[in-house]
Design a protein around this motif. Sequence first.
Motif, PDB file in Angstrom:
ATOM      1  N   CYS A 113      10.750  12.622 -18.832  1.00  0.00           N
ATOM      2  CA  CYS A 113      10.682  12.527 -20.302  1.00  0.00           C
ATOM      3  C   CYS A 113       9.320  11.964 -20.714  1.00  0.00           C
ATOM      4  O   CYS A 113       8.910  10.902 -20.245  1.00  0.00           O
ATOM      5  CB  CYS A 113      11.809  11.634 -20.815  1.00  0.00           C
ATOM      6  SG  CYS A 113      11.747  11.390 -22.613  1.00  0.00           S
ATOM      7  N   TYR A 171       8.458  10.685 -23.397  1.00  0.00           N
ATOM      8  CA  TYR A 171       8.568   9.529 -24.292  1.00  0.00           C
ATOM      9  C   TYR A 171       8.981   8.254 -23.549  1.00  0.00           C
ATOM     10  O   TYR A 171       8.462   7.190 -23.802  1.00  0.00           O
ATOM     11  CB  TYR A 171       9.591   9.805 -25.398  1.00  0.00           C
ATOM     12  CG  TYR A 171       9.338  11.053 -26.200  1.00  0.00           C
ATOM     13  CD1 TYR A 171       8.188  11.192 -26.969  1.00  0.00           C
ATOM     14  CD2 TYR A 171      10.257  12.106 -26.197  1.00  0.00           C
ATOM     15  CE1 TYR A 171       7.952  12.348 -27.716  1.00  0.00           C
ATOM     16  CE2 TYR A 171      10.036  13.253 -26.946  1.00  0.00           C
ATOM     17  CZ  TYR A 171       8.890  13.375 -27.699  1.00  0.00           C
ATOM     18  OH  TYR A 171       8.673  14.513 -28.435  1.00  0.00           O
ATOM     19  N   CYS A 172       9.958   8.390 -22.628  1.00  0.00           N
ATOM     20  CA  CYS A 172      10.499   7.170 -22.008  1.00  0.00           C
ATOM     21  C   CYS A 172      10.421   7.166 -20.485  1.00  0.00           C
ATOM     22  O   CYS A 172      10.636   6.131 -19.871  1.00  0.00           O
ATOM     23  CB  CYS A 172      11.951   6.959 -22.453  1.00  0.00           C
ATOM     24  SG  CYS A 172      13.128   8.053 -21.641  1.00  0.00           S
ATOM     25  N   CYS A 194      14.160  13.607 -22.483  1.00  0.00           N
ATOM     26  CA  CYS A 194      15.555  13.374 -22.103  1.00  0.00           C
ATOM     27  C   CYS A 194      16.407  13.583 -23.352  1.00  0.00           C
ATOM     28  O   CYS A 194      15.884  13.618 -24.476  1.00  0.00           O
ATOM     29  CB  CYS A 194      15.733  11.965 -21.529  1.00  0.00           C
ATOM     30  SG  CYS A 194      15.574  10.642 -22.734  1.00  0.00           S
ATOM     31  N   CYS A 249      16.173  10.649 -26.076  1.00  0.00           N
ATOM     32  CA  CYS A 249      14.970  10.640 -26.909  1.00  0.00           C
ATOM     33  C   CYS A 249      15.011  11.790 -27.915  1.00  0.00           C
ATOM     34  O   CYS A 249      14.712  11.596 -29.096  1.00  0.00           O
ATOM     35  CB  CYS A 249      13.715  10.735 -26.049  1.00  0.00           C
ATOM     36  SG  CYS A 249      13.325   9.175 -25.227  1.00  0.00           S
ATOM     37  N   ARG A 290      14.725   0.623 -26.326  1.00  0.00           N
ATOM     38  CA  ARG A 290      15.276   0.546 -24.964  1.00  0.00           C
ATOM     39  C   ARG A 290      14.337  -0.216 -24.023  1.00  0.00           C
ATOM     40  O   ARG A 290      14.569  -0.273 -22.823  1.00  0.00           O
ATOM     41  CB  ARG A 290      15.532   1.963 -24.421  1.00  0.00           C
ATOM     42  CG  ARG A 290      16.802   2.583 -25.001  1.00  0.00           C
ATOM     43  CD  ARG A 290      17.141   3.891 -24.310  1.00  0.00           C
ATOM     44  NE  ARG A 290      16.331   4.987 -24.800  1.00  0.00           N
ATOM     45  CZ  ARG A 290      15.861   5.975 -24.016  1.00  0.00           C
ATOM     46  NH1 ARG A 290      16.111   5.987 -22.730  1.00  0.00           N
ATOM     47  NH2 ARG A 290      15.129   6.928 -24.550  1.00  0.00           N
TER      48      ARG A 290
END
Length: 182
Positions: free
Chosen positions: A49, A51-52, A85, A88, A112
């Motif tokens: 992912c 973003y995360c 994911c 997100c 998170r």
Amino acid sequence: MPKPMKITGRSSSITNAFINSIIPVVPPTEDEIEEALAILGMTADTIACAYCGDTASEWDHLRPLVKAQRPTGFISEIRNLVPSCGKCNQSKGNKDWESWMRSAARLSPSSRRTLGMEARIEKLKQYEAWGTAAQVDLKSVVGNDLWDRHWQNWQRVLEEMRQSQALADEINKIIRHAYRNP
Ligand SMILES: [Zn+2]
């Protein structure tokens, strides 16, 4: 208990369909996917992912295709798609990606407390720079006539749904009355 269903309860999916049906989806080549992942510091084997950093399950539109019930002019193509994911993708919705990442929105990378967020933001900025030419002024490309006709169709369908719901309400009442007074 089951909730009463309304024809007008489908209005937002109709609106989505009117928006998304005019947005092209351009499939990427293998080379483009490789280049996209390289900018994000990934390969097909280390895809995650953007973003995360969790396991990626889908591709998310970095810049939203839709804002305030209108297409933004970004289309569905690799320069506007990053691996994501499900958490997100869901949490981000149509928000601006960077402010969302830093926000306390439910399931956002910041809320998170994901590690390495600043490095990911830098990579995503590079990714955005790779795709700067992607935004299209849809109305001027399409022309006023076709553009207006499309949104008039949208309004007409919504109006038909409202009228159909009014009739459905009447029928519903009659049936309910018959059930109570056999
Ligand atoms: Zn994620």
